[in-house]
Design an enzyme around this catalytic site. Structure first.
Site, PDB file in Angstrom:
ATOM      1  N   GLY A  50     -16.765  31.857 -19.275  1.00 16.51           N
ATOM      2  CA  GLY A  50     -15.937  31.176 -18.282  1.00 16.51           C
ATOM      3  C   GLY A  50     -14.754  30.463 -18.904  1.00 16.51           C
ATOM      4  O   GLY A  50     -13.641  30.493 -18.370  1.00 16.51           O
TER       5      GLY A  50
ATOM      6  N   GLY B 167     -20.399  35.392 -22.545  1.00 16.36           N
ATOM      7  CA  GLY B 167     -21.267  35.725 -21.421  1.00 16.36           C
ATOM      8  C   GLY B 167     -22.120  36.954 -21.665  1.00 16.36           C
ATOM      9  O   GLY B 167     -22.635  37.182 -22.760  1.00 16.36           O
TER      10      GLY B 167
ATOM     11  N   ARG C 225     -25.479  31.231 -29.573  1.00 16.32           N
ATOM     12  CA  ARG C 225     -24.744  29.978 -29.413  1.00 16.32           C
ATOM     13  C   ARG C 225     -25.225  28.903 -30.387  1.00 16.32           C
ATOM     14  O   ARG C 225     -24.449  28.031 -30.787  1.00 16.32           O
ATOM     15  CB  ARG C 225     -24.867  29.486 -27.962  1.00 16.32           C
ATOM     16  CG  ARG C 225     -24.008  30.298 -27.004  1.00 16.32           C
ATOM     17  CD  ARG C 225     -24.162  29.875 -25.575  1.00 16.32           C
ATOM     18  NE  ARG C 225     -23.158  30.520 -24.740  1.00 16.32           N
ATOM     19  CZ  ARG C 225     -23.182  30.540 -23.416  1.00 16.32           C
ATOM     20  NH1 ARG C 225     -24.186  29.939 -22.777  1.00 16.32           N
ATOM     21  NH2 ARG C 225     -22.238  31.148 -22.728  1.00 16.32           N
TER      22      ARG C 225
ATOM     23  N   LYS D 196     -19.234  40.465  -9.893  1.00  9.70           N
ATOM     24  CA  LYS D 196     -18.376  40.069  -8.775  1.00  9.70           C
ATOM     25  C   LYS D 196     -16.900  40.089  -9.149  1.00  9.70           C
ATOM     26  O   LYS D 196     -16.487  39.479 -10.131  1.00  9.70           O
ATOM     27  CB  LYS D 196     -18.758  38.663  -8.296  1.00  9.70           C
ATOM     28  CG  LYS D 196     -20.144  38.576  -7.682  1.00  9.70           C
ATOM     29  CD  LYS D 196     -20.416  37.169  -7.174  1.00  9.70           C
ATOM     30  CE  LYS D 196     -21.794  37.066  -6.523  1.00  9.70           C
ATOM     31  NZ  LYS D 196     -22.063  35.693  -6.043  1.00  9.70           N
TER      32      LYS D 196
END
Length: 403
Positions: free
Chosen positions: A384, A360, A37, A202
């Protein structure tokens, strides 16, 4: 959005330019384990500095609770930025206080400063418009111009992302312009077959994007911990694997909708299991078992897709024209459970498709597993943000940069 190219054409010599970057890098005992990043914002910072701007870089890191916390200091990121720039970078030990003003006031044209973690101030993340606005006013006092280049934060309605651009002339940096351009290729005039690979822990984190992609994709491949909710929804025993019981009905509805719309939903045919979660610190051998996905033993948990699934997934990616991948296939941090994620990454490289790795953990996996980043079509810096864009949501940070 007005872009940094337009800003450079207007001239920035001697101007204080506030760059909202995403320096939210992973740290282990204060050491950066993945500087992707930081490298992503380099083109913007270098171009502004070369044009004579006084560059003020700001970012969040982690989730401090609105107060200074040494564990979340941006100092390591500032030091790494200086190494990559090959030039000194000043560091302010506060965000909008005396140290920040002293650092900015001390800049000469072409120099760079980093201010401390934005989230050390409760105004950054406040849900109260007034409190957030007051913090944005204090940030605005540090600069003459705003450049948004922290794509990983544009889905947040935070002061430095949403409120600050309204207070200064604002432009999109190179990274945000690139990210938006790539994501448009996944939502407008998509080259087909369009294959989506979704992993991660998830299923609830991906429900919105699955819902939206059922209208867009031709084929959806599922892996990671979320796969076991899908397998249980199909009536299979999953041992002690991760499962979200409250999402089983939603998953069944998605599988039905996919069948009705002709979207191919691909689940693993075999998985690697073990009696316990592996030790990620020592990476001691885990000795996994390979079992059929519909015959998992009691007392064992699934931790990666198996060898037959790797072949299956590679075959489903081979004819793709566009691929979006978000989320690893297993516990890739441990060598015994990295092969599924490796197989997907290699299949993307072998495919002639336009490939997008959606930030991510999947972006980190590409680097950690030793793949050449340049060989992929694009590696996003915002997991996200990418997902919410693909869901069709309005991202506050992008809306704030529009004129």
């Amino acid at each position: 959005m007005k872009t940094i190219e337009e800003l450079l054409a207007e001239g920035v010599d001697g101007k204080r330019v506030f760059v909202r970057a995403d320096l939210n890098v992973p740290l282990a005992d204060g050491i950066i384990t993945d500087d992707g990043r930081i490298r992503a914002v380099l083109p913007t910072v270098k171009a502004l500095a070369a044009a004579g701007a006084k560059v003020v870089v700001a970012s969040h890191l982690g989730r401090p609770k609105g107060a200074p916390d040494p564990a979340f200091s941006l100092l390591p990121a500032a030091e790494r930025l200086g190494e990559l720039l090959g030039a000194p970078v000043a560091f302010a030990q506060d965000t909008v206080g005396p140290a920040a003003h002293d650092a900015v006031d001390g800049l000469q044209p072409g120099q760079v400063a980093v201010v401390e973690n934005l989230r050390f101030n409760p105004g950054e993340t406040s849900k109260d418009d007034t409190e957030r606005g007051e913090f944005a006013d204090r940030l605005a006092a540090l600069a003459d111009v705003y450049v948004g280049d922290g794509f990983g934060a544009v889905h947040r309605k935070h002061a430095s992302v949403y409120d600050l651009p309204a207070r200064l002339p604002h432009y999109a940096g190179y990274l945000i312009a690139t990210e938006v351009g790539v994501l448009k290729k996944l939502t407008e005039d998509v080259r087909r077959p369009y294959v989506v690979v979704l992993g991660g822990a998830k299923v609830s984190d991906k429900l919105g994007v699955i819902d939206h992609l059922l209208e867009k994709a031709d084929r959806i491949l599922i892996g990671g911990g979320m796969v076991f909710t899908f397998l249980k929804a199909q009536g299979h025993e999953i041992g002690t694997s991760l499962v979200q019981e409250d999402q089983i009905q939603a998953v069944r509805e998605y599988l039905t909708r996919a069948k009705e719309r002709g979207v191919e939903f691909v689940l693993p045919v075999d998985v690697l299991t073990a009696a316990s979660f592996p030790d990620l610190k020592t990476k001691a051998p885990a000795h996994p078992n390979t079992v059929a996905a519909d015959a998992m033993p009691e007392g064992e948990m699934g931790l990666d897709i198996g060898p037959e699934s790797r072949k299956l997934y590679a075959s489903k990616l081979a004819d793709a024209a566009t691929v979006f991948w978000n989320g690893p296939m297993g516990v890739f941090e441990h060598p015994d459970y990295a092969e599924g994620t490796k197989a997907v990454a290699q299949a993307l490289l072998d495919s002639p498709a336009f490939t997008v790795v959606g930030g991510g953990d999947s972006a980190a996996a590409v680097r950690i597993l030793g793949f050449d980043e340049q060989a992929f079509g694009h590696i996003s810096t915002g997991g996200g943000a990418s997902l919410e864009y693909l869901e069709g949501k309005t991202l506050p940070g992008l809306a704030a940069l529009e004129n």
